[in-house]
Design a protein around this motif. Structure first.
Motif, mmCIF file in Angstrom:
data_model
loop_
_atom_site.group_PDB
_atom_site.id
_atom_site.type_symbol
_atom_site.label_atom_id
_atom_site.label_comp_id
_atom_site.label_asym_id
_atom_site.label_seq_id
_atom_site.Cartn_x
_atom_site.Cartn_y
_atom_site.Cartn_z
ATOM 1 N N PHE A 1 33.610 159.688 28.199
ATOM 2 C CA PHE A 1 34.236 158.720 29.100
ATOM 3 C C PHE A 1 33.315 157.513 29.285
ATOM 4 O O PHE A 1 33.758 156.354 29.220
ATOM 5 N N SER B 1 33.014 155.494 25.991
ATOM 6 C CA SER B 1 34.285 154.815 25.726
ATOM 7 C C SER B 1 34.476 153.616 26.649
ATOM 8 O O SER B 1 34.935 152.547 26.210
ATOM 9 N N ILE C 1 39.094 159.051 25.060
ATOM 10 C CA ILE C 1 38.685 159.860 26.212
ATOM 11 C C ILE C 1 39.222 161.285 26.102
ATOM 12 O O ILE C 1 38.601 162.253 26.551
#
Length: 434
Positions: free
Chosen positions: A251, A254, A296
């Motif tokens: 996460f 990204s 994700i």
């Protein structure tokens, strides 16, 4: 391809049980199954392929096409074997060796192409590729033997029970592969239909810019397949903990990657195309969002592959496959190519969220609390909003310098938030597991 993908999971599972002999039996069985069956199919199909060339090739090019066909089929056969052996190395958690071998083989391919083409023409390219793939298969087998001493010099042991255990996994993976193969041509066909080839060119450029960078994050996350397969046999709590940490790290990476990429779309537009092209930037912003959410989701996706439960992965691909033409055509009717890109991005987001929420539910985690990891809400919102703000007014851009200034101003808060986030120190920590 289903069997090759299954090698990663089942080899890692066997090694998680400290059963190196079973891991060696899996690799031998799949190599023999794919090698023998594809050899028979390719030999039987050779006359059909030759006849097909007469219908699709111009008469002046036919002799060359027929002459390189045997090299092409032999390269295909070798490449299928390489796929199995690559899965074996991944199952042994040696992606580093696999990457080095694949990269080195590309250099060898280039070298033999330069050497052979002046003397053999197009046949030299075909022969160079055969040398690359066949040599890679031989070398990869030798490297794999060092990881699994139970492997013989030549594969000879075939077990029906191995194929039987892998059949369901392989069949599900084939559905995933088939759905994935259809996605790209469906999207391109819709954009071509509603907006023309010019818009399709800009879409392809924007999408390729995003997907090339995305592949780095995805490949790094792929290590979860063998890791989760091994932990499923030893410690389910540790497997869940590994997923949570991987989700947080993916996460974070990204958010930084897609945020910076989105902010820099106008700069990329001017450098690549040479003039301000609104459609390129709009396509880029939409696909950046779609692939952002899709990336994700990857820890959950690969964790499912490692555990052997591919149901939600299959459903996710089917959601994307069916929603893309429906939403793409519906929105494309009103908003042309931009509507197709909107429908594609929405389909990617919904399919990805299905996998992620399903995995959270299966693992006993509260997805509302864990979907956006703690401490990353501001970083996440910034990665969504700053790309839009930085690219406003691209049609009236005064040049590269102005676009670069706007991009720099957009990157600054994102980089500050990324720097102060605790995940940064975890990402760059060396010598310790993350």
């Amino acid at each position: 391809m289903g069997l090759s993908a299954g090698v990663v999971r089942f080899v890692a599972q066997a090694l998680g049980q400290n059963d190196g002999k079973r891991a060696a039996d899996i690799i031998q069985t799949v190599v023999l199954t794919i090698g023998v069956s594809m050899a028979v199919l390719l030999l039987a199909g050779y006359p059909l392929f030759t006849r097909a060339l007469h219908y699709v090739m111009p008469a002046r090019s036919l002799p060359v096409a027929v002459s390189i066909l045997p090299y092409a089929l032999a390269s295909l056969w070798s490449l299928l074997v390489v796929g199995v052996l690559s899965g074996g190395l991944d199952g042994c958690m040696r992606m580093d060796l696999r990457g080095l071998l694949m990269g080195g083989s590309s250099v060898v391919y280039l070298g033999f192409t330069v050497l052979l083409v002046p003397r053999m023409g197009l046949r030299g390219v075909a022969l160079a590729q055969l040398i690359q793939t066949a040599g890679l298969a031989v070398i990869m087998w030798g490297v794999l033997r060092r990881q699994l001493p139970d492997l013989p010099w030549v594969p000879w042991r075939w077990q029906y029970r191995v194929i039987r255990q892998m059949f369901s996994y392989g069949a599900n993976y084939q559905v995933i592969t088939f759905a994935g193969m259809l996605f790209d041509p469906v999207v391109k066909g819709l954009i071509s239909r509603f907006a023309g080839l010019g818009a399709l060119g800009y879409f392809e450029m924007a999408n390729k810019l995003i997907s090339q960078g995305r592949s780095i994050i995805v490949e790094a996350t792929r290590v979860l397949v063998p890791a989760m397969a091994a932990l499923q046999e030893r410690d389910l709590d540790q497997a869940t903990e590994l997923f949570v940490r991987s989700h947080r790290l993916t996460f974070y990476v990204s958010a930084v990657f897609y945020g910076l990429l989105g902010v820099g779309l106008t700069v990329a537009n001017l450098l690549w195309i040479g003039h301000a092209e609104v459609l390129f930037v709009q396509f880029g912003l939409l696909m950046n969002l779609g692939w952002y959410v899709n990336t994700i989701m990857k820890p959950a996706y690969f964790a499912n592959m490692g555990s052997g439960d591919l149901k939600s992965n299959v459903v996710s691909h089917l959601i994307v496959l069916f929603l893309t033409p429906i939403l793409g055509a519906g929105l494309g009717f009103y908003f042309s190519g931009l509507g197709v890109a909107m429908g594609t991005a929405i389909s990617l987001i919904l399919g990805s969220l299905y996998v992620l929420v399903s995995y959270f539910h299966h693992a006993g985690l509260n997805w509302r609390k864990n979907l956006i990891p703690k401490g990353m809400t501001l970083l996440f919102l910034s990665s969504l909003g700053l790309p839009v703000l930085s690219n406003l007014g691209v049609g009236q851009s005064e040049g590269l310098a102005r676009a670069a200034i706007f991009a720099g101003l957009g990157c600054l808060p994102l980089l500050v938030l990324a720097w102060v986030n605790p995940e940064r120190s975890l990402l760059f920590r060396r010598g310790e597991p993350t």
